[in-house]
Design a protein around this motif. Structure first.
Motif, PDB file in Angstrom:
ATOM      1  N   ARG A 233       0.830  -1.206   0.000  1.00 44.74           N
ATOM      2  CA  ARG A 233       0.000   0.000   0.000  1.00 44.74           C
ATOM      3  C   ARG A 233       0.864   1.255   0.000  1.00 44.74           C
ATOM      4  O   ARG A 233       0.584   2.227  -0.711  1.00 44.74           O
ATOM      5  CB  ARG A 233      -0.940   0.002   1.222  1.00 44.74           C
ATOM      6  N   ASP A 240      -5.391  -1.228  -1.906  1.00 44.60           N
ATOM      7  CA  ASP A 240      -6.284  -2.051  -1.099  1.00 44.60           C
ATOM      8  C   ASP A 240      -5.665  -3.395  -0.726  1.00 44.60           C
ATOM      9  O   ASP A 240      -6.384  -4.347  -0.378  1.00 44.60           O
ATOM     10  CB  ASP A 240      -7.599  -2.288  -1.848  1.00 44.60           C
ATOM     11  N   LEU A 243      -7.103  -6.041   1.981  1.00 43.92           N
ATOM     12  CA  LEU A 243      -8.514  -5.820   2.286  1.00 43.92           C
ATOM     13  C   LEU A 243      -9.317  -7.114   2.173  1.00 43.92           C
ATOM     14  O   LEU A 243     -10.119  -7.437   3.063  1.00 43.92           O
ATOM     15  CB  LEU A 243      -9.087  -4.755   1.357  1.00 43.92           C
ATOM     16  N   ARG A 247     -11.270  -9.267   5.277  1.00 46.75           N
ATOM     17  CA  ARG A 247     -12.671  -9.666   5.267  1.00 46.75           C
ATOM     18  C   ARG A 247     -12.832 -11.168   5.509  1.00 46.75           C
ATOM     19  O   ARG A 247     -13.819 -11.606   6.110  1.00 46.75           O
ATOM     20  CB  ARG A 247     -13.323  -9.235   3.952  1.00 46.75           C
ATOM     21  N   PHE A 265      -8.390  -2.806   8.375  1.00 40.55           N
ATOM     22  CA  PHE A 265      -9.417  -1.835   7.986  1.00 40.55           C
ATOM     23  C   PHE A 265      -9.027  -0.425   8.448  1.00 40.55           C
ATOM     24  O   PHE A 265      -9.162   0.549   7.707  1.00 40.55           O
ATOM     25  CB  PHE A 265     -10.771  -2.197   8.613  1.00 40.55           C
ATOM     26  N   ILE A 268      -5.966   0.979   6.359  1.00 39.06           N
ATOM     27  CA  ILE A 268      -6.303   1.365   4.991  1.00 39.06           C
ATOM     28  C   ILE A 268      -7.082   2.675   4.994  1.00 39.06           C
ATOM     29  O   ILE A 268      -6.864   3.555   4.172  1.00 39.06           O
ATOM     30  CB  ILE A 268      -7.110   0.254   4.291  1.00 39.06           C
ATOM     31  N   HIS A 271     -12.917   2.728   6.159  1.00 38.96           N
ATOM     32  CA  HIS A 271     -13.700   1.516   6.429  1.00 38.96           C
ATOM     33  C   HIS A 271     -14.204   1.531   7.877  1.00 38.96           C
ATOM     34  O   HIS A 271     -14.111   0.525   8.593  1.00 38.96           O
ATOM     35  CB  HIS A 271     -12.852   0.266   6.171  1.00 38.96           C
ATOM     36  N   GLU A 274     -16.640  -1.197   8.961  1.00 39.79           N
ATOM     37  CA  GLU A 274     -16.001  -2.510   9.115  1.00 39.79           C
ATOM     38  C   GLU A 274     -15.097  -2.540  10.348  1.00 39.79           C
ATOM     39  O   GLU A 274     -14.939  -3.594  10.976  1.00 39.79           O
ATOM     40  CB  GLU A 274     -15.222  -2.862   7.844  1.00 39.79           C
TER      41      GLU A 274
END
Length: 294
Positions: A233, A240, A243, A247, A265, A268, A271, A274
């Protein structure tokens, strides 16, 4: 020949005498004096810090106390002092001499476990771009919540990444995004090797599914993956990166992996929903996890 040896010995003794009697604050921190500065001992550094910071700093108060001199550009040098007051926190202090009797410093308070990583084959100080100034490579946690690391996750593998600080306008600032070649050519290949090694690691023979050691290999692997994705990143390869993995971790029964998802999350950005969901999911996973200390 005998006269030459006598002159040489006299010169060496005179130099040693000057070096031992000099004080750090009295010398110019430049190329002409660097040998004399490096000849000074810890006692001289302690005296300098006491006078400069007006403190009762004492080497005996620290579990670790090391120092060195590094190029700061334009023929000048900086003093780097590493110390620790316990097993959790270590400090890195950088001192500069702006003029006779005028000194500045910058402190880095670092979680001791994150100071470096076993897989990293490199120095903490290095001139990464050849401009005559040393950059500092410090491993820092991805998780911005340091209190959680020190308490809830103190004995659990935490994802850290090598952050690069560069000297700019007289102080060190985050310059990580300016050193993509360093990450691309040095860090990522080392990380790839570490990840392969972690993928083939086994739990310690004395452990069983009810204790943390049983989960250690998978948790170590996750920390390395998080570091790799963070770097991807940072250098712009994939904004992303990590990511999709985060999840997947959201549905894991191990609360450490669910908490890892929160960290990703959070790092980044953008989010928030999340992040909140991950916090709730971590609480639920904790209730069903056999080891309440994770």
């Amino acid at each position: 020949m005998k006269k030459v040896l006598i002159v040489l010995l006299t010169t060496m003794l005179a130099f040693a005498s000057v070096a031992s009697s000099a004080e750090i604050g009295d010398l110019a921190w430049n190329e002409a004096n660097i040998k004399r500065l490096r000849a000074l001992d810890k006692a001289a550094v302690v005296r300098f810090v006491q006078r400069t910071d007006d403190s009762d700093f004492s080497a005996s108060d620290y579990g670790e106390f090391e120092f060195d001199w590094y190029p700061a550009g334009d023929g000048k040098y900086e003093l780097a002092l590493s110390s620790s007051t316990g097993p959790d926190i270590s400090n890195l202090d950088i001192y500069w001499r702006d003029a006779p009797g005028k000194f500045r410093s910058q402190n880095f308070g670092i979680l001791a476990f994150a100071r470096t990583e076993e897989w990293y084959e490199g120095a903490e100080f290095s001139d990464l771009n050849g401009d005559g100034k040393e950059e500092i490579i410090l491993f820092e946690p991805l998780d911005s919540d340091h209190s959680a690391i020190l308490f809830r996750r103190k004995f659990i593998p935490n994802a850290t990444w090598p952050k690069v600080y560069r000297l700019h306008d007289g102080k060190y600032v985050d310059g990580s995004r300016d050193f993509s070649d360093f990450y691309q050519n040095k860090i990522l290949p080392q990380l790839d090797k570490a990840i392969v090694k972690a993928e083939n690691a086994n739990a310690p023979p004395w452990s069983d599914p009810s204790d943390n050691d049983w989960q250690l290999p998978e948790r170590n692997l996750a920390a390395l993956i998080m570091c790799r994705d963070k770097i991807r990143r940072i250098i712009g390869r994939d904004p992303d990166a990590g990511l999709a993995q985060a999840r997947k971790w959201m549905t894991d029964s191990d609360p450490v992996f669910v908490d890892n998802a929160r960290i990703v999350f959070q790092d980044i950005g953008g989010h928030e929903e999340e992040v909140r969901a991950a916090k709730l999911a971590t609480e639920r996973a904790s209730k069903n996890w056999p080891n309440k200390n994770w």
